[in-house]
Motif scaffolding. Structure first.
Motif, PDB file in Angstrom:
ATOM      1  N   SER A  10     -23.763  29.332   1.595  1.00 38.04           N
ATOM      2  CA  SER A  10     -24.602  28.159   1.375  1.00 38.04           C
ATOM      3  C   SER A  10     -23.807  27.086   0.646  1.00 38.04           C
ATOM      4  O   SER A  10     -22.811  27.352  -0.029  1.00 38.04           O
ATOM      5  CB  SER A  10     -25.847  28.521   0.563  1.00 38.04           C
ATOM      6  N   LEU A  11     -24.242  25.859   0.794  1.00 38.66           N
ATOM      7  CA  LEU A  11     -23.574  24.733   0.167  1.00 38.66           C
ATOM      8  C   LEU A  11     -23.520  24.899  -1.351  1.00 38.66           C
ATOM      9  O   LEU A  11     -22.476  24.681  -1.980  1.00 38.66           O
ATOM     10  CB  LEU A  11     -24.313  23.432   0.531  1.00 38.66           C
ATOM     11  N   LYS A  12     -24.624  25.324  -1.916  1.00 42.58           N
ATOM     12  CA  LYS A  12     -24.688  25.482  -3.365  1.00 42.58           C
ATOM     13  C   LYS A  12     -23.711  26.552  -3.843  1.00 42.58           C
ATOM     14  O   LYS A  12     -23.012  26.366  -4.846  1.00 42.58           O
ATOM     15  CB  LYS A  12     -26.111  25.842  -3.782  1.00 42.58           C
ATOM     16  N   SER A  13     -23.613  27.652  -3.143  1.00 44.41           N
ATOM     17  CA  SER A  13     -22.691  28.726  -3.536  1.00 44.41           C
ATOM     18  C   SER A  13     -21.241  28.293  -3.396  1.00 44.41           C
ATOM     19  O   SER A  13     -20.414  28.571  -4.269  1.00 44.41           O
ATOM     20  CB  SER A  13     -22.928  29.966  -2.671  1.00 44.41           C
ATOM     21  N   ARG A  14     -20.914  27.615  -2.300  1.00 48.85           N
ATOM     22  CA  ARG A  14     -19.542  27.135  -2.111  1.00 48.85           C
ATOM     23  C   ARG A  14     -19.164  26.136  -3.190  1.00 48.85           C
ATOM     24  O   ARG A  14     -18.071  26.188  -3.756  1.00 48.85           O
ATOM     25  CB  ARG A  14     -19.385  26.500  -0.726  1.00 48.85           C
ATOM     26  N   PHE A  15     -20.083  25.207  -3.475  1.00 48.83           N
ATOM     27  CA  PHE A  15     -19.807  24.205  -4.515  1.00 48.83           C
ATOM     28  C   PHE A  15     -19.617  24.871  -5.870  1.00 48.83           C
ATOM     29  O   PHE A  15     -18.671  24.567  -6.592  1.00 48.83           O
ATOM     30  CB  PHE A  15     -20.941  23.182  -4.594  1.00 48.83           C
ATOM     31  N   THR A  16     -20.507  25.779  -6.230  1.00 48.94           N
ATOM     32  CA  THR A  16     -20.443  26.430  -7.532  1.00 48.94           C
ATOM     33  C   THR A  16     -19.140  27.197  -7.703  1.00 48.94           C
ATOM     34  O   THR A  16     -18.485  27.100  -8.750  1.00 48.94           O
ATOM     35  CB  THR A  16     -21.648  27.379  -7.707  1.00 48.94           C
ATOM     36  N   CYS A 160     -26.077  16.553  -1.561  1.00 46.94           N
ATOM     37  CA  CYS A 160     -24.930  17.172  -2.235  1.00 46.94           C
ATOM     38  C   CYS A 160     -24.839  16.742  -3.693  1.00 46.94           C
ATOM     39  O   CYS A 160     -24.451  17.533  -4.548  1.00 46.94           O
ATOM     40  CB  CYS A 160     -23.641  16.816  -1.506  1.00 46.94           C
ATOM     41  N   LEU A 161     -25.206  15.513  -3.988  1.00 46.75           N
ATOM     42  CA  LEU A 161     -25.188  15.060  -5.382  1.00 46.75           C
ATOM     43  C   LEU A 161     -26.237  15.827  -6.198  1.00 46.75           C
ATOM     44  O   LEU A 161     -25.991  16.138  -7.372  1.00 46.75           O
ATOM     45  CB  LEU A 161     -25.445  13.563  -5.468  1.00 46.75           C
ATOM     46  N   THR A 162     -27.374  16.116  -5.605  1.00 51.52           N
ATOM     47  CA  THR A 162     -28.380  16.883  -6.342  1.00 51.52           C
ATOM     48  C   THR A 162     -27.904  18.310  -6.559  1.00 51.52           C
ATOM     49  O   THR A 162     -28.228  18.937  -7.574  1.00 51.52           O
ATOM     50  CB  THR A 162     -29.732  16.891  -5.633  1.00 51.52           C
ATOM     51  N   THR A 163     -27.114  18.848  -5.630  1.00 53.52           N
ATOM     52  CA  THR A 163     -26.523  20.167  -5.820  1.00 53.52           C
ATOM     53  C   THR A 163     -25.571  20.150  -6.998  1.00 53.52           C
ATOM     54  O   THR A 163     -25.507  21.091  -7.781  1.00 53.52           O
ATOM     55  CB  THR A 163     -25.771  20.609  -4.544  1.00 53.52           C
TER      56      THR A 163
END
Length: 164
Positions: A10-16, A160-163
């Motif tokens: 997920s986007l959130k996991s990759r970003f984190t 993405c900014l909110t993530t």
């Protein structure tokens, strides 16, 4: 627990994951010895760049704004690696406006006789164009997009900014 938290793709996991790796590198580089405003600002900039880079890499190059952000960060680091005495030139963006000129007097008379309703529609259209230009300045890579793609990229960029 939410299934998105368990999904490593997920986007959130990759970003984190990317952001945490970047923060670990920042902390390992040089600990803050004092709390001078200059050092605090430099640390703030490093963290902000790490967040932007992590967000753009997480999205990969599928989006225009992520490609523009990555290009900006890469060119900024290339400039730093180049000679420190040389200044890079700042590109100034010029906006061009087109105006229609009418040669016939009948056309001029028709323009003068526009109703207030038509004038309001034109003002709304001009207001929309101004808002679109402001949006193009905010979204990375938005300068070269048409309105439909700009709105799509803006929605994804906000997500993405909110993530972040």
């Amino acid at each position: 627990m939410d299934s998105q938290h368990l999904n490593p793709s997920s986007l959130k996991s990759r970003f984190t994951a990317r952001f945490l790796r970047a923060l670990i590198k920042i902390n390992a580089q040089k600990p803050i010895s004092s709390s001078s405003p200059r050092e605090i600002f430099q640390r703030y900039r490093r963290i902000k760049v790490a967040a932007d880079k992590s967000m753009a890499y997480s999205v990969r190059s599928r989006r225009t704004w992520s490609r523009a952000t990555l290009w900006k960060l890469r060119s900024r680091s290339r400039r730093r690696l180049a000679s420190s005495g040389r200044r890079s030139s700042i590109k100034t963006r010029t906006t061009t406006t087109t105006t229609a000129t009418s040669t016939s007097t009948n056309h001029r008379a028709a323009i003068v006789e526009k109703t207030s309703h038509e004038k309001e529609n034109k003002e709304d259209h001009v207001g929309l164009a101004v808002q679109a230009e402001e949006l193009r300045e905010l979204v990375p890579g938005g300068e070269s997009m048409d309105l439909c793609n700009l709105l799509d990229e803006t929605a994804h960029y906000i997500k993405c900014l909110t993530t972040q």
